[in-house]
Write a protein that holds these residues in place. Structure first.
Motif, PDB file in Angstrom:
ATOM      1  N   MET A   4     -47.056 -65.672 -28.410  1.00 14.91           N
ATOM      2  CA  MET A   4     -45.633 -66.032 -28.362  1.00 14.91           C
ATOM      3  C   MET A   4     -45.195 -66.183 -26.912  1.00 14.91           C
ATOM      4  SD  MET A   4     -42.330 -63.948 -29.868  1.00 14.91           S
ATOM      5  CE  MET A   4     -42.914 -64.126 -31.557  1.00 14.91           C
ATOM      6  N   LYS A   5     -44.392 -67.200 -26.646  1.00 13.72           N
ATOM      7  CA  LYS A   5     -43.888 -67.450 -25.299  1.00 13.72           C
ATOM      8  C   LYS A   5     -42.367 -67.334 -25.291  1.00 13.72           C
ATOM      9  CE  LYS A   5     -47.615 -70.632 -24.024  1.00 13.72           C
ATOM     10  NZ  LYS A   5     -47.929 -72.004 -23.519  1.00 13.72           N
ATOM     11  N   ILE A   6     -41.850 -66.492 -24.371  1.00 13.64           N
ATOM     12  CA  ILE A   6     -40.418 -66.254 -24.291  1.00 13.64           C
ATOM     13  C   ILE A   6     -39.926 -66.564 -22.883  1.00 13.64           C
ATOM     14  CG2 ILE A   6     -38.544 -64.604 -24.634  1.00 13.64           C
ATOM     15  CD1 ILE A   6     -40.470 -62.902 -26.293  1.00 13.64           C
ATOM     16  N   LEU A   7     -38.875 -67.361 -22.797  1.00 15.24           N
ATOM     17  CA  LEU A   7     -38.222 -67.644 -21.523  1.00 15.24           C
ATOM     18  C   LEU A   7     -36.893 -66.908 -21.485  1.00 15.24           C
ATOM     19  CD1 LEU A   7     -37.760 -69.148 -18.842  1.00 15.24           C
ATOM     20  CD2 LEU A   7     -36.853 -71.069 -20.183  1.00 15.24           C
ATOM     21  N   TYR A   8     -36.745 -66.020 -20.510  1.00 12.19           N
ATOM     22  CA  TYR A   8     -35.477 -65.319 -20.307  1.00 12.19           C
ATOM     23  C   TYR A   8     -34.697 -66.024 -19.205  1.00 12.19           C
ATOM     24  CZ  TYR A   8     -37.516 -61.569 -23.049  1.00 12.19           C
ATOM     25  OH  TYR A   8     -38.086 -60.853 -24.067  1.00 12.19           O
ATOM     26  N   ILE A   9     -33.418 -66.272 -19.464  1.00  9.93           N
ATOM     27  CA  ILE A   9     -32.552 -66.879 -18.455  1.00  9.93           C
ATOM     28  C   ILE A   9     -31.388 -65.937 -18.194  1.00  9.93           C
ATOM     29  CG2 ILE A   9     -31.156 -68.880 -17.811  1.00  9.93           C
ATOM     30  CD1 ILE A   9     -32.696 -70.568 -19.762  1.00  9.93           C
ATOM     31  N   ILE A  10     -31.125 -65.679 -16.917  1.00 12.84           N
ATOM     32  CA  ILE A  10     -29.998 -64.832 -16.532  1.00 12.84           C
ATOM     33  C   ILE A  10     -29.358 -65.410 -15.272  1.00 12.84           C
ATOM     34  CG2 ILE A  10     -31.349 -63.212 -15.116  1.00 12.84           C
ATOM     35  CD1 ILE A  10     -29.589 -60.961 -16.442  1.00 12.84           C
ATOM     36  N   ASN A  11     -28.087 -65.094 -15.056  1.00 11.47           N
ATOM     37  CA  ASN A  11     -27.358 -65.690 -13.917  1.00 11.47           C
ATOM     38  C   ASN A  11     -28.049 -65.404 -12.600  1.00 11.47           C
ATOM     39  OD1 ASN A  11     -25.663 -66.090 -16.053  1.00 11.47           O
ATOM     40  ND2 ASN A  11     -23.939 -64.946 -15.208  1.00 11.47           N
ATOM     41  N   ASN A  12     -28.372 -64.146 -12.356  1.00 15.25           N
ATOM     42  CA  ASN A  12     -29.056 -63.735 -11.137  1.00 15.25           C
ATOM     43  C   ASN A  12     -29.592 -62.328 -11.349  1.00 15.25           C
ATOM     44  OD1 ASN A  12     -26.793 -61.951 -10.689  1.00 15.25           O
ATOM     45  ND2 ASN A  12     -25.703 -63.711  -9.831  1.00 15.25           N
ATOM     46  N   LEU A  13     -30.179 -61.758 -10.312  1.00  8.38           N
ATOM     47  CA  LEU A  13     -30.706 -60.404 -10.389  1.00  8.38           C
ATOM     48  C   LEU A  13     -29.962 -59.495  -9.417  1.00  8.38           C
ATOM     49  CD1 LEU A  13     -34.554 -60.968 -10.845  1.00  8.38           C
ATOM     50  CD2 LEU A  13     -32.849 -60.341 -12.564  1.00  8.38           C
ATOM     51  N   THR A  14     -28.633 -59.474  -9.550  1.00 13.03           N
ATOM     52  CA  THR A  14     -27.848 -58.485  -8.832  1.00 13.03           C
ATOM     53  C   THR A  14     -27.967 -57.154  -9.565  1.00 13.03           C
ATOM     54  OG1 THR A  14     -25.870 -59.129 -10.080  1.00 13.03           O
ATOM     55  CG2 THR A  14     -26.206 -60.189  -7.937  1.00 13.03           C
ATOM     56  N   LYS A  15     -27.477 -56.088  -8.932  1.00 16.29           N
ATOM     57  CA  LYS A  15     -27.549 -54.767  -9.557  1.00 16.29           C
ATOM     58  C   LYS A  15     -26.503 -54.668 -10.666  1.00 16.29           C
ATOM     59  CE  LYS A  15     -30.619 -52.830  -6.725  1.00 16.29           C
ATOM     60  NZ  LYS A  15     -31.876 -52.190  -7.116  1.00 16.29           N
ATOM     61  N   GLY A  16     -26.933 -54.643 -11.907  1.00 18.21           N
ATOM     62  CA  GLY A  16     -26.001 -54.578 -13.021  1.00 18.21           C
ATOM     63  C   GLY A  16     -26.717 -54.232 -14.312  1.00 18.21           C
ATOM     64  N   GLY A  17     -25.942 -53.924 -15.348  1.00 15.04           N
ATOM     65  CA  GLY A  17     -26.510 -53.484 -16.617  1.00 15.04           C
ATOM     66  C   GLY A  17     -27.329 -54.555 -17.320  1.00 15.04           C
ATOM     67  N   ALA A  18     -26.798 -55.782 -17.392  1.00 11.23           N
ATOM     68  CA  ALA A  18     -27.523 -56.858 -18.066  1.00 11.23           C
ATOM     69  C   ALA A  18     -28.825 -57.176 -17.338  1.00 11.23           C
ATOM     70  CB  ALA A  18     -26.641 -58.108 -18.143  1.00 11.23           C
ATOM     71  N   GLU A  19     -28.748 -57.156 -16.006  1.00 11.41           N
ATOM     72  CA  GLU A  19     -29.928 -57.459 -15.201  1.00 11.41           C
ATOM     73  C   GLU A  19     -31.005 -56.390 -15.380  1.00 11.41           C
ATOM     74  OE1 GLU A  19     -26.370 -59.467 -13.724  1.00 11.41           O
ATOM     75  OE2 GLU A  19     -26.799 -57.358 -14.122  1.00 11.41           O
ATOM     76  N   ARG A  20     -30.561 -55.131 -15.369  1.00 12.24           N
ATOM     77  CA  ARG A  20     -31.510 -54.035 -15.567  1.00 12.24           C
ATOM     78  C   ARG A  20     -32.135 -54.106 -16.962  1.00 12.24           C
ATOM     79  NH1 ARG A  20     -34.554 -50.380 -12.873  1.00 12.24           N
ATOM     80  NH2 ARG A  20     -32.851 -50.045 -11.419  1.00 12.24           N
ATOM     81  N   PHE A  21     -31.344 -54.469 -17.952  1.00  9.16           N
ATOM     82  CA  PHE A  21     -31.847 -54.612 -19.316  1.00  9.16           C
ATOM     83  C   PHE A  21     -33.012 -55.610 -19.361  1.00  9.16           C
ATOM     84  CE2 PHE A  21     -31.919 -57.158 -23.185  1.00  9.16           C
ATOM     85  CZ  PHE A  21     -32.076 -56.187 -24.164  1.00  9.16           C
ATOM     86  N   VAL A  22     -32.822 -56.772 -18.740  1.00  6.85           N
ATOM     87  CA  VAL A  22     -33.850 -57.810 -18.768  1.00  6.85           C
ATOM     88  C   VAL A  22     -35.102 -57.362 -18.022  1.00  6.85           C
ATOM     89  CG1 VAL A  22     -34.409 -60.162 -18.064  1.00  6.85           C
ATOM     90  CG2 VAL A  22     -32.173 -59.673 -19.032  1.00  6.85           C
ATOM     91  N   LEU A  23     -34.911 -56.717 -16.878  1.00  8.78           N
ATOM     92  CA  LEU A  23     -36.065 -56.270 -16.093  1.00  8.78           C
ATOM     93  C   LEU A  23     -36.852 -55.186 -16.831  1.00  8.78           C
ATOM     94  CD1 LEU A  23     -34.466 -56.216 -12.529  1.00  8.78           C
ATOM     95  CD2 LEU A  23     -36.174 -57.816 -13.402  1.00  8.78           C
ATOM     96  N   ASP A  24     -36.157 -54.269 -17.500  1.00  9.60           N
ATOM     97  CA  ASP A  24     -36.864 -53.256 -18.292  1.00  9.60           C
ATOM     98  C   ASP A  24     -37.627 -53.906 -19.442  1.00  9.60           C
ATOM     99  OD1 ASP A  24     -36.032 -51.193 -16.713  1.00  9.60           O
ATOM    100  OD2 ASP A  24     -34.461 -50.487 -18.056  1.00  9.60           O
ATOM    101  N   LEU A  25     -37.023 -54.925 -20.025  1.00 10.34           N
ATOM    102  CA  LEU A  25     -37.637 -55.603 -21.158  1.00 10.34           C
ATOM    103  C   LEU A  25     -38.926 -56.325 -20.755  1.00 10.34           C
ATOM    104  CD1 LEU A  25     -37.369 -56.235 -24.155  1.00 10.34           C
ATOM    105  CD2 LEU A  25     -35.925 -58.182 -23.568  1.00 10.34           C
ATOM    106  N   ILE A  26     -38.872 -57.078 -19.653  1.00 12.37           N
ATOM    107  CA  ILE A  26     -40.080 -57.822 -19.262  1.00 12.37           C
ATOM    108  C   ILE A  26     -41.151 -56.886 -18.701  1.00 12.37           C
ATOM    109  CG2 ILE A  26     -38.773 -59.937 -18.833  1.00 12.37           C
ATOM    110  CD1 ILE A  26     -39.096 -59.467 -15.861  1.00 12.37           C
ATOM    111  N   THR A  27     -40.725 -55.746 -18.134  1.00  7.77           N
ATOM    112  CA  THR A  27     -41.714 -54.759 -17.694  1.00  7.77           C
ATOM    113  C   THR A  27     -42.496 -54.231 -18.888  1.00  7.77           C
ATOM    114  OG1 THR A  27     -40.332 -54.098 -15.810  1.00  7.77           O
ATOM    115  CG2 THR A  27     -42.040 -52.558 -16.508  1.00  7.77           C
TER     116      THR A  27
END
Length: 284
Positions: free
Chosen positions: A1-24
């Motif tokens: 399975m191939k997943i592309l995550y798109i987010i506005n940027n990687l500033t310090k924030g809850g949504a950003e941390r969520f995505v980084l934890d997920l891809i880790t």
């Protein structure tokens, strides 16, 4: 399975941390391949290995009603990677998908909050330029994407779930899913935590904006001090209101009780050492 995550940027924030934890986490799963795309290239997470991020800067430019809108970087990424799923985080990243909608891809939108662009206009709102533009963006999304493909919406609270049920287009309302919290609880909260010195430690994490309402936390600190409670409050984050909050702390003579810790890369450690979380955002 191939997943592309798109987010506005990687500033310090809850949504950003969520995505980084997920891809880790997904990085340890050999049956899933992923890519992470950001709209403006900002990355404040130097502690993350570049190979884990699989990062692409889309160099996104503002959508125009006067000219053709396209993003060659996004098109090339879709052609080369051929994702099965595109998972967007926050409204702007969701909006960016209208540049290249493909019917063979499954779309997931993680709102992270009540996306106000989905809010219908009231009469008084027609005199507010930003709200009118928000509504135009919603209709562009509806006609260029939601009328063409199914999109699944993730809500991280019952309140946001109810909001999406009412606000997303009717043909998508059966696609709203509730996933509570959306983060690794055990990572941030230590079981049976006890203060060794008897001091109560409170914490708030968030960008310094008026709607986040850190000013109210200073009022709380003043009451606790006057009641002779042994405490400290740690504020994690930065933003436009940082200096205003700092000034209020000084004016109230609370510098020995309230500490502005700025941006932190080890937020989970601050959580684990705390007794209470102060959630002061007015809109939540």
């Amino acid at each position: 399975m191939k997943i592309l995550y798109i987010i506005n940027n990687l500033t310090k924030g809850g949504a950003e941390r969520f995505v980084l934890d997920l891809i880790t986490y997904l990085n340890r799963n050999t049956s899933i391949d992923y890519r992470l795309a950001v709209l403006d290239g900002v990355n404040n997470y130097d502690e993350y290995d570049v190979d884990i991020l699989n990062l692409t800067n889309l160099n996104y430019s503002t959508f125009s009603l006067r000219k053709k809108n396209e993003n060659p970087v996004l098109k090339r990424l879709l052609d080369d990677f051929q994702p099965d799923i595109i998972h967007t985080n926050l409204f702007l990243s969701e909006f960016s998908t209208v540049l290249d909608v493909r019917k063979d891809i499954k779309y997931v939108c993680h709102g992270h909050d009540n996306m106000h662009q989905f809010e219908p206009l009231r009469f008084i709102d027609f005199f507010n330029k930003q709200k009118v533009l928000n509504r135009i963006e919603y209709f562009i999304l509806k006609y260029k994407k939601y009328n063409r493909v199914q999109t699944y919406f993730i809500a991280n609270s019952i309140h946001t779930y109810s909001y999406f049920q009412k606000r997303v287009p009717k043909n998508q309302r059966n696609n709203v899913r509730l996933i509570q919290c959306g983060f690794n609880y055990e990572k941030y909260f230590q079981k049976n935590h006890q203060s060794l010195d008897g001091k109560i430690r409170l914490i708030n994490v968030g960008s310094y904006q008026q709607k986040k309402n850190q000013q109210f936390i200073i009022d709380i600190a003043e009451v606790l001090r006057d009641k002779r409670v042994d405490f400290e409050i740690n504020l994690i984050g930065h933003g436009l209101e940082f200096e205003n909050v700092k000034q209020k702390i000084e004016n109230k003579k609370l510098s020995n009780y309230v500490f502005q810790r700025g941006l932190q890369s080890n937020v989970q450690e601050w959580y684990q050492k705390s007794d209470l979380y102060l959630h002061s955002a007015t809109y939540e």
